[in-house]
Design an enzyme around this catalytic site. Structure first.
Site, short mmCIF file in Angstrom:
data_model
loop_
_atom_site.label_atom_id
_atom_site.label_comp_id
_atom_site.label_asym_id
_atom_site.label_seq_id
_atom_site.Cartn_x
_atom_site.Cartn_y
_atom_site.Cartn_z
N ARG A 194 43.20 46.85 44.78
CA ARG A 194 42.81 45.89 43.52
C ARG A 194 42.71 47.20 42.95
NH1 ARG A 194 41.68 40.53 43.21
NH2 ARG A 194 43.09 39.38 44.47
N TYR A 228 46.27 28.94 51.19
CA TYR A 228 45.91 28.44 49.62
C TYR A 228 46.97 27.10 49.23
CZ TYR A 228 43.83 33.11 47.90
OH TYR A 228 42.79 33.52 48.16
N ASP A 247 50.72 39.86 42.17
CA ASP A 247 49.81 39.48 43.00
C ASP A 247 50.45 38.14 44.44
OD1 ASP A 247 46.74 37.54 42.75
OD2 ASP A 247 48.58 36.30 43.71
N ARG A 276 46.04 42.75 29.34
CA ARG A 276 46.46 41.46 30.05
C ARG A 276 45.31 40.47 28.78
NH1 ARG A 276 46.46 38.33 32.66
NH2 ARG A 276 44.92 37.60 33.58
N ARG A 306 40.75 44.40 37.30
CA ARG A 306 40.04 44.06 36.22
C ARG A 306 38.60 45.08 35.86
NH1 ARG A 306 38.75 38.15 36.70
NH2 ARG A 306 38.42 38.52 38.53
#
Ligand code: 1CP
Length: 375
Positions: free
Chosen positions: A44, A171, A93, A57, A48
């Site tokens: 990552r 998921y 992703d 973004r 962010r």
């Protein structure tokens, strides 16, 4: 597979004539060769915690960003402009694979990914595409990789990735993140045969997807089995390991068949401390470790032939820079500076300080050079 690609408003971008690689330290370590210092990157690293990431973004839907090769390229390059990382990882992703199988996935800001119609019954498997043309469904990732390889100008190698079958399956059944994975695990106990069918379908798509990433320019591949820790040793042996193994084997065979570079592969099975010996023999050049494993124990259990990657607790980056340096030094002493790629034990969090990420990277470079000299 990776045919000519035209990206928004730019010239034709082809997966050929890439700039020459200037820093191969990460690739050398991944191939088990000697390195001058320990290479480092962070899971990552495009995320962010960087204000420039939040700015890029800000106005766009998450998966729209993933579908824009220019945006993915920019987000991949941002951390490289700040820190001397030894590898880049393509911004994308793991959930683009369930999308390619025909499922809808949306990213809810502040909450995370959500599947409006998760898999509920075994019959729902029939709604999935049984054959996926990855060039059609995931060509935008390949374009992002090709563009980024060119724009990196050979600074460092580019890593491609995919989620592993069990993590993606979880998921697709849970419909998003989950504390217990109870719905997905219920399938393993109630519908083992259907679970195998789903895991096989995912394996086939993942193989083509990873091969396509190499054709597009990826120089290493990482497989994320982020939800391994929800399983015990027996379920891991039945529902994870055979598929993880099959992916490495099939990807390498196909790369050879298609005369593509046989790139090093990394497997990161988070919290699978019970399976380290198996992972060391699963066909991957590198095994990524989370922070629950002592470096010395991992070396002892996994032997010398394997490159290890990891495993500082991401939360250690909340400590002072001096403390970070001390922890990095200890980690390097534990792993040794060779056959080793420094990283965190999982991804960076959004509230982490970029300065402390810099302190982590600098400490790895500084202490591994010292370490090499004193050996
Ligand atoms: O708006 C945003 O920016 C959302 C945050 C975010 C980011 C930055 C998500 C949502 N995905 C990503 C990018 C991403 N995802 C990368 C980029 C490359 C880099 O590392 O710099 C990678 C490799 C991933 C892979 C990924 N996505 C994993 C495997 C790694 C891991 O963290 O274990 C997983 C589990 C996901 C699912 C996902 N995507 C995003 C979130 C918040 C989650 C976790 C959801 C959950 O389980 O609660």
């Amino acid at each position: 597979m990776a045919a000519q690609q035209r990206t928004e408003g730019s010239a034709l971008i082809l997966p050929t004539e890439f700039p020459q690689l200037k820093n191969d330290t990460f690739l050398r370590a991944a191939q088990g060769k000697e390195t001058e210092y320990t290479p480092v990157w962070c899971m990552r690293q495009a995320g962010r915690y960087l204000p420039e990431f939040r700015e890029t973004r800000a106005t766009q839907d998450f998966f729209a960003t993933c579908r824009s090769p220019e945006k993915c390229c920019e987000l991949t390059l941002q951390p490289l402009r700040r820190f001397p990382f030894d590898a880049a990882i393509i911004f994308s992703d793991i959930l683009v694979v369930p999308q390619a199988l025909g499922m809808e996935v949306v990213m809810i800001p502040g909450k995370g990914p959500s599947f409006p119609e998760p898999l509920k019954e075994v019959e729902d498997l029939l709604k999935l595409r049984q054959k996926v043309d990855v060039a059609t469904e995931l060509g935008y990732v390949f374009q992002a990789i090709t563009l980024t390889r060119h724009k990196l100008e050979g600074k460092v190698p580019l890593i491609g990735f995919s989620g592993a079958p069990w993590t993606l399956m979880s998921y697709m059944i849970e419909g998003g993140g989950s504390k217990t994975m109870a719905k997905a695990k219920a399938w393993l106990y109630r519908h083992p045969e259907a679970s195998h069918r789903l895991l096989t379908l995912l394996t086939n798509v993942i193989v083509d997807y990873l091969v396509g990433q190499v054709a597009a320019g990826a120089q290493a591949l990482q497989l994320f089995e982020s939800h391994a820790g929800h399983l015990g040793p027996e379920q891991f042996a039945e529902f994870c390991l055979p598929f993880i193994r099959s992916i490495a084997k099939q990807v390498k065979n196909k790369l050879r068949e298609e005369s593509l570079p046989v790139v090093p592969m990394i497997v990161f099975a988070k919290d699978a401390h019970y399976a380290l010996e198996d992972l060391a023999e699963s066909g991957y050049e590198v095994v990524g470790l989370d922070w629950t494993i002592r470096p010395q124990d991992a070396r002892r259990r996994m032997g010398k032939g394997i490159t290890l990657q990891g495993n500082l607790d991401p939360c250690a980056l909340y400590a002072s820079k001096e403390k970070i340096e001390e922890l990095v030094k200890k980690m390097l002493e534990g792993f040794g500076s060779q056959h080793y790629i420094a990283n965190l034990g999982h991804g960076l969090y959004p509230d982490m300080s970029p300065e402390h990420v810099g302190a982590f990277v600098d400490a790895v470079h500084k202490h591994s050079r010292h370490f090499n000299k004193s050996c």
